[in-house]
Write an enzyme that holds these catalytic residues in place. Sequence first.
Site, mmCIF file in Angstrom:
data_model
loop_
_atom_site.group_PDB
_atom_site.id
_atom_site.type_symbol
_atom_site.label_atom_id
_atom_site.label_comp_id
_atom_site.label_asym_id
_atom_site.label_seq_id
_atom_site.Cartn_x
_atom_site.Cartn_y
_atom_site.Cartn_z
ATOM 1 N N CYS A 116 33.895 -1.046 -4.996
ATOM 2 C CA CYS A 116 35.398 -1.639 -4.909
ATOM 3 C C CYS A 116 35.392 -3.020 -4.903
ATOM 4 O O CYS A 116 34.431 -3.624 -4.605
ATOM 5 C CB CYS A 116 36.040 -1.072 -3.599
ATOM 6 S SG CYS A 116 35.234 -1.788 -2.108
ATOM 7 N N CYS A 132 27.561 -10.248 1.058
ATOM 8 C CA CYS A 132 26.833 -9.320 1.349
ATOM 9 C C CYS A 132 25.462 -9.759 2.191
ATOM 10 O O CYS A 132 25.082 -10.979 2.333
ATOM 11 C CB CYS A 132 26.279 -8.523 0.282
ATOM 12 S SG CYS A 132 27.387 -7.516 -0.592
ATOM 13 N N CYS A 143 31.150 -0.032 -0.237
ATOM 14 C CA CYS A 143 32.599 -0.167 -0.233
ATOM 15 C C CYS A 143 33.204 -1.068 1.062
ATOM 16 O O CYS A 143 32.333 -0.953 1.780
ATOM 17 C CB CYS A 143 33.129 1.086 -0.662
ATOM 18 S SG CYS A 143 34.987 1.054 -1.338
#
Length: 170
Positions: free
Chosen positions: A92, A100, A16
Amino acid sequence: MSASQNVKPYNVLFLCTGNSARSIMAEALLNTMGKGRFVAYSAGSHPGGVVNPLAIEQIKPTGYSLDKLRSKSWDEFAAPAAPKMDFVITVCDNAAGEICPIWPGQPVSAHWGFEDPAAATGTEAEKRAVFSKVARQITTRINIFSNLPFHTLEKTAIKREMDAIGATGV
């Protein structure tokens, strides 16, 4: 001895943005509900450094050790010495849209969006109600996930199942 006793636990990382509520609750819930079949972790792209007290309230009844919970950066899990993840799940919408790190071992990834309980406004009771609702939703999805027959599914089938879990309205 059953086959499940010979299998190493699956490592799961919940991501998140702030790593203060949803990913923290998911970590604790999978670690308790997974009955040793999973080792769950959580992290954030921009961790706030503090675990939300209302998230802790939701976790406490599970018996999960609260001293294991801390808000931390996802960079810890992209480091060479970090545990290799089998699954990476964003919880989220902000984290799902961010770039990422490259996770070693090409883990199966999915997005399970949940309302941000930390953004809830109103009285303490109203905020607590939002945390409770989100914790129930996370619990439902983790229950489905932890009961998937991983040993019989190919990686693409597991990905499909994980995406389907994220698409549920719970």
